[in-house]
Write a protein that holds these residues in place. Structure first.
Motif, short mmCIF file in Angstrom:
data_model
loop_
_atom_site.label_atom_id
_atom_site.label_comp_id
_atom_site.label_asym_id
_atom_site.label_seq_id
_atom_site.Cartn_x
_atom_site.Cartn_y
_atom_site.Cartn_z
N LEU A 1 0.82 -1.21 0.00
CA LEU A 1 0.00 0.00 0.00
C LEU A 1 0.86 1.26 0.00
O LEU A 1 0.50 2.28 -0.60
CB LEU A 1 -0.93 0.00 1.22
CG LEU A 1 -2.02 -1.09 1.24
CD1 LEU A 1 -2.84 -0.99 2.52
CD2 LEU A 1 -2.92 -1.00 0.01
N GLN A 2 2.00 1.19 0.67
CA GLN A 2 2.89 2.35 0.73
C GLN A 2 3.55 2.65 -0.61
O GLN A 2 4.06 3.75 -0.81
CB GLN A 2 3.96 2.14 1.80
CG GLN A 2 3.41 2.24 3.22
CD GLN A 2 4.43 1.89 4.28
OE1 GLN A 2 5.43 1.23 4.00
NE2 GLN A 2 4.19 2.32 5.52
N ARG A 3 3.54 1.69 -1.50
CA ARG A 3 4.10 1.93 -2.83
C ARG A 3 3.06 2.53 -3.78
O ARG A 3 3.34 2.73 -4.97
CB ARG A 3 4.65 0.62 -3.42
CG ARG A 3 5.85 0.08 -2.65
CD ARG A 3 6.67 -0.87 -3.52
NE ARG A 3 5.98 -2.10 -3.85
CZ ARG A 3 6.06 -3.22 -3.11
NH1 ARG A 3 6.82 -3.21 -2.00
NH2 ARG A 3 5.43 -4.30 -3.46
N SER A 4 1.85 2.76 -3.27
CA SER A 4 0.79 3.37 -4.09
C SER A 4 0.42 4.74 -3.50
O SER A 4 0.98 5.18 -2.51
CB SER A 4 -0.44 2.45 -4.10
OG SER A 4 -1.07 2.45 -2.82
N HIS A 5 -0.56 5.38 -4.13
CA HIS A 5 -1.03 6.69 -3.63
C HIS A 5 -2.23 6.53 -2.71
O HIS A 5 -2.79 7.52 -2.24
CB HIS A 5 -1.43 7.59 -4.82
CG HIS A 5 -0.28 7.93 -5.71
ND1 HIS A 5 0.74 8.77 -5.31
CD2 HIS A 5 0.01 7.55 -6.98
CE1 HIS A 5 1.62 8.89 -6.30
NE2 HIS A 5 1.20 8.15 -7.33
N PHE A 6 -2.63 5.29 -2.44
CA PHE A 6 -3.84 5.06 -1.67
C PHE A 6 -3.75 5.68 -0.28
O PHE A 6 -4.68 6.37 0.18
CB PHE A 6 -4.13 3.56 -1.57
CG PHE A 6 -5.28 3.23 -0.66
CD1 PHE A 6 -6.58 3.52 -1.02
CD2 PHE A 6 -5.05 2.64 0.57
CE1 PHE A 6 -7.64 3.23 -0.19
CE2 PHE A 6 -6.11 2.33 1.42
CZ PHE A 6 -7.41 2.62 1.04
N LEU A 7 -2.65 5.46 0.42
CA LEU A 7 -2.54 5.97 1.79
C LEU A 7 -2.51 7.49 1.83
O LEU A 7 -2.99 8.11 2.79
CB LEU A 7 -1.29 5.39 2.46
CG LEU A 7 -1.29 3.86 2.65
CD1 LEU A 7 0.01 3.42 3.30
CD2 LEU A 7 -2.49 3.42 3.50
N ASP A 8 -1.96 8.11 0.78
CA ASP A 8 -1.95 9.58 0.72
C ASP A 8 -3.35 10.14 0.54
O ASP A 8 -3.68 11.22 1.06
CB ASP A 8 -1.06 10.04 -0.45
CG ASP A 8 0.39 9.65 -0.27
OD1 ASP A 8 0.84 9.54 0.90
OD2 ASP A 8 1.08 9.44 -1.28
N ASP A 9 -4.19 9.40 -0.19
CA ASP A 9 -5.55 9.87 -0.46
C ASP A 9 -6.56 9.38 0.57
O ASP A 9 -7.73 9.79 0.53
CB ASP A 9 -6.00 9.41 -1.85
CG ASP A 9 -5.12 9.97 -2.96
OD1 ASP A 9 -4.55 11.05 -2.76
OD2 ASP A 9 -4.99 9.30 -4.01
N LEU A 10 -6.14 8.49 1.47
CA LEU A 10 -7.07 7.92 2.44
C LEU A 10 -7.67 9.00 3.32
O LEU A 10 -6.96 9.82 3.91
CB LEU A 10 -6.33 6.89 3.31
CG LEU A 10 -7.19 6.09 4.30
CD1 LEU A 10 -8.20 5.22 3.57
CD2 LEU A 10 -6.29 5.23 5.20
#
Length: 583
Positions: free
Chosen positions: A551-560
């Motif tokens: 998940l940290q390699r994606s933008h998901f956590l930034d947009d969560l």
């Protein structure tokens, strides 16, 4: 700077280097005793299984010599006995019969090529460290296939008991062929075959208990005596056949068996036939490996030993190569022989090499004695041996425990019996995979609440728990991937719409999630955006390390819209506290 080369662990490539240097007198005594007993057992068994595969009797002996020596050098199981087995013999017959080979020499060459192809596949899998491939076949499929194969093998041998010609690749064909020839049965053959069948059945059912009661033998020792019982049937019927000249009465016998060592060389076979054998060789490879590893692991556990599944691929591959180059056919680890080897006191793989020496002696000096051996005797030996493989109770157990497993096992049994061996096992594997996809595409998602006085969270429909109408916690009990991502999205949004006026937070409890693929990640992003549009924050709890790394390699956590909490209890208490402060 030069990098140091990692030294080759020769003892891993050749396990004989691990036990060989410490080999002692006690090992030799145990291995020698086991080898003698297994040799006595294997002589009639190897002849019978060659008959089952549609091959001349001596091919069974050839397949039981050099492969045993090779496995003794490369194998990691201390007691596994490699050689011809019933199921692989049936699969070999099923693979070779459709080729339309007219001469015995071509048939033998094709069977040797089948062993070479299987050996090459096993060696390739060993090089790629694919030992875990055994896990791809579910137990219901294996159990169903072996049960159906046992039934097919037993029924197919009735032609030898009746003394008639019959053929067929599946149960309807075999029964139809037997029905057409039954009126031409040879009564002498039938009487002889049924007598041997009754004798062997009594050995298995009655003699074991008698030996334990009368001579105080252990169950293991009595079982060993029972398993070498076919030797007495072979010797007795050879004498009867010779004394009464049964071949003149129409009793089919083994006939002239070539004397001498196995012929060494590469089989001469047409390229088109080799290509046609690739599919059957792949199935034999998988089934043979699974059967062998299952036996090896079971027996190793009894002595607190372990086997290397990847090295077993290499050892079995080399054993099949050796069999194909020495006039044999496909081999694997046999259950009955391995159990006898274990019970008789085998301590190292050297027992297999000593067995090979005994069988070499038999191939050189004893084969002339086999001329008068009735094929009905070998057929009875096969029938009694394979009926122990038949376990129809698996249907009842599967039905009571899992409808999906019942579907897999019943489909495997039905298609193996009605269509053929290859179709049965291939469809069984495909059914298992499809059922797995169907099951995991419908993940169990439970709404959970806090068990009062604890930090545990459980299903609100199963336990008395504390909940907050403003916080919805959904525990996802499955890894998330393309097959279930959309359903998970629908379940979450459906629950939110049931109480969207009250809900402020949604927590996905990920304690059971081991993987999130790209399709599931896109679904999580869609859920996050839709909840944000409704003014609801999305949170995650108890995310495992490998999943978090992805998940940290994606933008998901930034947009969560919400947070990621270490534990569900932290998430629940933290969010309740924040809402109380704002109130």
């Amino acid at each position: 700077m030069k990098l140091k080369k990692t030294p080759i662990a020769w003892s891993n490539l050749f396990p004989i280097l691990q036990w060989g240097p410490r080999y002692g007198r006690e090992d030799l005594l145990g291995d020698g005793t086991a080898a003698l007993i297994v040799t006595i057992m294997l002589i009639p068994q190897s002849l019978a299984y060659a008959l089952l595969a549609g091959l001349p009797a001596e091919v069974g002996l050839y397949a039981s010599i050099l492969p045993l020596v090779v496995y003794a050098v490369l194998g990691t199981s201390r007691v596994l006995a490699v050689g011809p087995v019933a199921v692989v013999s049936l699969m070999s017959a099923s693979a070779l019969a459709p080729l339309g080979l007219e001469s015995v020499a071509d048939y033998v060459a094709a069977s040797a090529m089948l062993a070479l192809l299987s050996g090459a596949m096993l060696l390739a899998m060993g090089a790629l460290k694919l030992g875990l491939v055994a896990n791809l076949l579910s137990h219901p499929v294996i159990a169903g296939f072996i049960t159906a194969s046992g039934i097919l093998i037993a029924i197919s041998q009735f032609k030898h008991l009746l003394g008639v010609s019959a053929s067929g690749h599946n149960l309807p064909e075999i029964l139809q062929s037997l029905g057409q020839g039954i009126w031409n049965s040879n009564l002498v053959t039938l009487f002889l075959g049924l007598s041997v069948l009754g004798f062997l059945y009594w050995l298995r059912r009655g003699l074991s208990g008698l030996l334990q009661r009368r001579f105080n033998l252990t169950a293991a020792s009595a079982g060993t005596v029972v398993r070498i019982g076919p030797v007495f049937a072979v010797a007795g019927t050879i004498l009867i056949s010779w004394a009464f000249n049964l071949p003149q009465l129409g009793v089919s016998v083994v006939g002239q068996v070539p004397t001498g060592l196995p012929p060494l060389g590469f089989p001469s076979i047409d390229f088109g036939i080799t290509t046609a054998l690739l599919g059957p060789a792949a199935l034999i490879t998988i089934i043979g490996y699974v059967e062998s590893v299952s036996v090896a692991q079971t027996l190793a556990a009894k002595r607190r030993q372990r086997i290397d599944t990847n090295q077993e691929l290499t050892a079995l591959g080399a054993a099949n190569i050796a069999s194909g180059l020495s006039g044999g056919y496909a081999v694997t680890g046999g259950f009955a022989r391995s159990v006898v080897n274990f019970d008789a006191g085998a301590r190292t793989p050297a027992a297999g090499a000593l067995t090979a020496i005994g069988l070499t002696f038999a191939a050189i000096y004893l084969t002339p004695l086999l001329y008068f051996l009735p094929k009905a005797t070998l057929a009875a030996t096969i029938i009694v041996a394979v009926l122990s493989l038949v376990d129809l109770s698996i249907l009842k157990r599967a039905w009571g425990y899992s409808r999906a497993d019942f579907a897999a096992v019943s489909i495997t049994i039905a298609l193996t019996l009605l269509v053929g061996v290859e179709t049965g096992v291939a469809t069984g594997v495909l059914t298992s995979l499809l059922l797995y996809l169907w099951k995991t595409s419908r993940p169990h998602v439970a709404e959970v609440g806090q068990v009062p006085g604890t930090e545990h969270f459980r299903n609100i429909h199963r336990h008395d728990v504390t909940t907050d109408p403003r916080i919805v916690t959904l525990r996802i009990d499955e890894s998330l991937y393309f097959a279930n991502a959309r359903r998970m999205e629908d379940l979450i949004l459906e629950r939110v719409h049931q109480g969207k006026d009250e809900i402020a937070h949604v927590i996905l409890m990920c304690s059971a999630v081991n993987e999130v693929d790209l399709s599931a990640l896109e679904s999580l992003e869609a859920i996050n955006h839709q909840l944000s549009d409704m003014g609801i924050q999305l949170h995650l709890s108890e995310v495992k390390g490998p999943v978090m790394d992805r998940l940290q390699r994606s933008h998901f956590l930034d947009d969560l819209s919400g947070e990621v909490f270490l534990s569900q209890n932290c998430a629940f208490q933290n969010l309740r506290s924040k809402m109380s402060d704002h109130a």
